[in-house]
Design a protein around this motif. Structure first.
Motif, PDB file in Angstrom:
ATOM      1  N   ARG A   1      16.044   8.898 -63.154  1.00 34.29           N
ATOM      2  CA  ARG A   1      17.066   9.834 -63.636  1.00 34.29           C
ATOM      3  C   ARG A   1      17.745  10.584 -62.502  1.00 34.29           C
ATOM      4  NH1 ARG A   1      14.879  14.054 -66.189  1.00 34.29           N
ATOM      5  NH2 ARG A   1      12.835  13.677 -65.351  1.00 34.29           N
ATOM      6  N   TRP A   2      17.691  10.071 -61.314  1.00 31.36           N
ATOM      7  CA  TRP A   2      18.248  10.736 -60.131  1.00 31.36           C
ATOM      8  C   TRP A   2      19.702  11.152 -60.311  1.00 31.36           C
ATOM      9  CZ3 TRP A   2      16.377  13.249 -56.207  1.00 31.36           C
ATOM     10  CH2 TRP A   2      17.155  13.447 -55.058  1.00 31.36           C
ATOM     11  N   PRO A   3      20.588  10.286 -60.839  1.00 30.06           N
ATOM     12  CA  PRO A   3      21.992  10.728 -61.005  1.00 30.06           C
ATOM     13  C   PRO A   3      22.146  11.915 -61.955  1.00 30.06           C
ATOM     14  CG  PRO A   3      21.854   8.347 -61.146  1.00 30.06           C
ATOM     15  CD  PRO A   3      20.448   8.859 -61.127  1.00 30.06           C
ATOM     16  N   GLN A   4      21.333  12.006 -63.001  1.00 30.48           N
ATOM     17  CA  GLN A   4      21.441  13.144 -63.923  1.00 30.48           C
ATOM     18  C   GLN A   4      20.905  14.423 -63.290  1.00 30.48           C
ATOM     19  OE1 GLN A   4      19.832  10.234 -65.101  1.00 30.48           O
ATOM     20  NE2 GLN A   4      21.615   9.457 -66.191  1.00 30.48           N
ATOM     21  N   ILE A   5      19.958  14.301 -62.381  1.00 29.95           N
ATOM     22  CA  ILE A   5      19.353  15.491 -61.784  1.00 29.95           C
ATOM     23  C   ILE A   5      20.242  16.075 -60.696  1.00 29.95           C
ATOM     24  CG2 ILE A   5      17.400  16.299 -60.394  1.00 29.95           C
ATOM     25  CD1 ILE A   5      15.683  14.299 -61.962  1.00 29.95           C
ATOM     26  N   VAL A   6      20.756  15.232 -59.805  1.00 33.16           N
ATOM     27  CA  VAL A   6      21.518  15.748 -58.658  1.00 33.16           C
ATOM     28  C   VAL A   6      23.024  15.654 -58.847  1.00 33.16           C
ATOM     29  CG1 VAL A   6      19.660  15.248 -57.052  1.00 33.16           C
ATOM     30  CG2 VAL A   6      21.443  13.563 -57.407  1.00 33.16           C
ATOM     31  N   GLY A   7      23.477  14.913 -59.826  1.00 31.33           N
ATOM     32  CA  GLY A   7      24.910  14.734 -60.024  1.00 31.33           C
ATOM     33  C   GLY A   7      25.365  13.381 -59.498  1.00 31.33           C
ATOM     34  N   GLU A   8      26.432  12.885 -60.072  1.00 32.41           N
ATOM     35  CA  GLU A   8      26.921  11.544 -59.737  1.00 32.41           C
ATOM     36  C   GLU A   8      27.367  11.419 -58.270  1.00 32.41           C
ATOM     37  OE1 GLU A   8      26.912   8.769 -61.574  1.00 32.41           O
ATOM     38  OE2 GLU A   8      25.910   9.825 -63.197  1.00 32.41           O
ATOM     39  N   ASP A   9      28.073  12.445 -57.767  1.00 37.60           N
ATOM     40  CA  ASP A   9      28.587  12.365 -56.388  1.00 37.60           C
ATOM     41  C   ASP A   9      27.466  12.263 -55.366  1.00 37.60           C
ATOM     42  OD1 ASP A   9      31.177  12.488 -57.261  1.00 37.60           O
ATOM     43  OD2 ASP A   9      31.330  14.664 -57.037  1.00 37.60           O
ATOM     44  N   LEU A  10      26.481  13.125 -55.500  1.00 39.50           N
ATOM     45  CA  LEU A  10      25.370  13.111 -54.550  1.00 39.50           C
ATOM     46  C   LEU A  10      24.523  11.854 -54.717  1.00 39.50           C
ATOM     47  CD1 LEU A  10      24.239  14.929 -52.331  1.00 39.50           C
ATOM     48  CD2 LEU A  10      22.734  15.941 -54.020  1.00 39.50           C
ATOM     49  N   ALA A  11      24.355  11.396 -55.953  1.00 37.78           N
ATOM     50  CA  ALA A  11      23.531  10.204 -56.208  1.00 37.78           C
ATOM     51  C   ALA A  11      24.158   8.940 -55.624  1.00 37.78           C
ATOM     52  CB  ALA A  11      23.313  10.035 -57.707  1.00 37.78           C
ATOM     53  N   LYS A  12      25.483   8.916 -55.470  1.00 35.08           N
ATOM     54  CA  LYS A  12      26.131   7.746 -54.876  1.00 35.08           C
ATOM     55  C   LYS A  12      25.785   7.595 -53.396  1.00 35.08           C
ATOM     56  CE  LYS A  12      30.176   7.788 -57.864  1.00 35.08           C
ATOM     57  NZ  LYS A  12      31.611   8.093 -57.924  1.00 35.08           N
ATOM     58  N   HIS A  13      25.468   8.719 -52.747  1.00 35.70           N
ATOM     59  CA  HIS A  13      25.261   8.705 -51.302  1.00 35.70           C
ATOM     60  C   HIS A  13      23.824   8.989 -50.866  1.00 35.70           C
ATOM     61  CE1 HIS A  13      29.575   8.424 -50.705  1.00 35.70           C
ATOM     62  NE2 HIS A  13      29.708   9.352 -51.637  1.00 35.70           N
ATOM     63  N   CYS A  14      22.984   9.483 -51.784  1.00 35.07           N
ATOM     64  CA  CYS A  14      21.602   9.827 -51.442  1.00 35.07           C
ATOM     65  C   CYS A  14      20.666   9.219 -52.484  1.00 35.07           C
ATOM     66  CB  CYS A  14      21.414  11.337 -51.411  1.00 35.07           C
ATOM     67  SG  CYS A  14      22.495  12.168 -50.238  1.00 35.07           S
ATOM     68  N   VAL A  15      19.627   8.538 -52.007  1.00 33.83           N
ATOM     69  CA  VAL A  15      18.718   7.810 -52.891  1.00 33.83           C
ATOM     70  C   VAL A  15      17.282   8.227 -52.587  1.00 33.83           C
ATOM     71  CG1 VAL A  15      17.927   5.518 -53.564  1.00 33.83           C
ATOM     72  CG2 VAL A  15      20.300   5.856 -52.895  1.00 33.83           C
ATOM     73  N   PRO A  16      16.476   8.569 -53.620  1.00 33.63           N
ATOM     74  CA  PRO A  16      15.066   8.864 -53.353  1.00 33.63           C
ATOM     75  C   PRO A  16      14.329   7.592 -52.937  1.00 33.63           C
ATOM     76  CG  PRO A  16      15.475   8.873 -55.695  1.00 33.63           C
ATOM     77  CD  PRO A  16      16.806   8.710 -55.029  1.00 33.63           C
ATOM     78  N   VAL A  17      13.529   7.704 -51.892  1.00 35.46           N
ATOM     79  CA  VAL A  17      12.850   6.541 -51.343  1.00 35.46           C
ATOM     80  C   VAL A  17      11.364   6.546 -51.683  1.00 35.46           C
ATOM     81  CG1 VAL A  17      12.281   5.329 -49.209  1.00 35.46           C
ATOM     82  CG2 VAL A  17      14.477   6.445 -49.435  1.00 35.46           C
ATOM     83  N   ARG A  18      10.720   7.696 -51.529  1.00 35.13           N
ATOM     84  CA  ARG A  18       9.266   7.722 -51.644  1.00 35.13           C
ATOM     85  C   ARG A  18       8.813   9.128 -52.007  1.00 35.13           C
ATOM     86  NH1 ARG A  18       8.223   6.303 -46.432  1.00 35.13           N
ATOM     87  NH2 ARG A  18       7.777   8.347 -45.607  1.00 35.13           N
ATOM     88  N   TYR A  19       7.654   9.200 -52.696  1.00 34.16           N
ATOM     89  CA  TYR A  19       7.014  10.478 -53.006  1.00 34.16           C
ATOM     90  C   TYR A  19       5.595  10.422 -52.467  1.00 34.16           C
ATOM     91  CZ  TYR A  19       4.904  14.292 -55.637  1.00 34.16           C
ATOM     92  OH  TYR A  19       4.232  15.430 -55.989  1.00 34.16           O
ATOM     93  N   ASP A  20       5.259  11.340 -51.558  1.00 38.17           N
ATOM     94  CA  ASP A  20       3.917  11.411 -50.993  1.00 38.17           C
ATOM     95  C   ASP A  20       3.179  12.555 -51.657  1.00 38.17           C
ATOM     96  OD1 ASP A  20       4.369   9.336 -49.156  1.00 38.17           O
ATOM     97  OD2 ASP A  20       5.406  10.728 -47.820  1.00 38.17           O
ATOM     98  N   GLU A  21       2.084  12.220 -52.348  1.00 39.12           N
ATOM     99  CA  GLU A  21       1.343  13.239 -53.088  1.00 39.12           C
ATOM    100  C   GLU A  21       0.076  13.637 -52.342  1.00 39.12           C
ATOM    101  OE1 GLU A  21      -0.471  14.136 -57.473  1.00 39.12           O
ATOM    102  OE2 GLU A  21       0.152  12.134 -57.005  1.00 39.12           O
ATOM    103  N   ASP A  22       0.265  14.263 -51.215  1.00 40.83           N
ATOM    104  CA  ASP A  22      -0.839  14.882 -50.498  1.00 40.83           C
ATOM    105  C   ASP A  22      -0.998  16.269 -51.117  1.00 40.83           C
ATOM    106  OD1 ASP A  22      -2.751  15.588 -48.677  1.00 40.83           O
ATOM    107  OD2 ASP A  22      -1.356  15.986 -47.046  1.00 40.83           O
ATOM    108  N   PRO A  23      -2.207  16.734 -51.434  1.00 41.37           N
ATOM    109  CA  PRO A  23      -2.350  18.036 -52.102  1.00 41.37           C
ATOM    110  C   PRO A  23      -1.705  19.192 -51.353  1.00 41.37           C
ATOM    111  CG  PRO A  23      -4.438  16.867 -52.116  1.00 41.37           C
ATOM    112  CD  PRO A  23      -3.485  16.053 -51.289  1.00 41.37           C
TER     113      PRO A  23
END
Length: 167
Positions: A76-98
């Motif tokens: 749901r990245w485009p709905q969270i950050v907006g269409e303009d930002l989602a076109k140029h920025c993509v989530p790559v990874r989530y590191d779950e270190d406590p």
């Protein structure tokens, strides 16, 4: 009590005993076949679950709530950050270190990476409101990945490439 009443009571008791023996014999027969008790018309723990319920139960049993929620954010990245930002920025990874729960985002230019770094605190607050407090503590912004710098006969060892687009 008359004789007829006694006969009725005895007949009823005999029928109940025969029924109990028949049920017990049927259960033993099923156990020998390896079937065990069969599921009846009412629901019990052996009934099949809908796919969504089975997946939710598996996620809960394994403790995968946070990674599953973050995976939903990736979708749901485009709905969270907006269409303009989602076109140029993509989530790559989530590191779950406590200690450090970091969402890594790659941008296609240094200008968008700078813009995202400025928006990072608001984005962290928005993600934590959506996913639960403390799920994301930091956003790591990566600029564009440039071409591999190979050193060969036509390249000098100190050249970096075509300017700030790859930095």
């Amino acid at each position: 009590m008359s004789g007829v009443d006694l006969a009725r009571v005895a007949l009823r008791a005999a029928k109940e005993q025969a029924r109990a023996r028949g049920t017990a014999a049927q259960q033993r027969k099923q156990a020998r076949r390896g079937g065990g008790l069969r599921s009846g018309a009412r629901s019990d723990g052996r009934d099949p679950l809908p796919l969504g319920s089975a997946i939710n139960r598996l996620i809960t049993e394994r403790g995968w709530e946070t990674p599953a929620a973050v995976g939903g954010v990736m979708g749901r990245w485009p709905q969270i950050v907006g269409e303009d930002l989602a076109k140029h920025c993509v989530p790559v990874r989530y590191d779950e270190d406590p200690r450090e729960r970091v969402l890594t985002v790659r941008c296609d230019s240094t200008a968008w990476a700078t813009q995202l770094r400025l928006l990072a605190p608001q984005l962290v607050a928005r993600l934590n409101a959506d996913l639960g407090q403390g799920t994301v503590r930091m956003i790591k912004v990566l600029g564009p990945g440039g071409p591999q710098r190979g050193f060969g006969p036509l390249r000098s060892p100190g050249s970096r490439g075509p300017g700030d687009t790859y930095g």
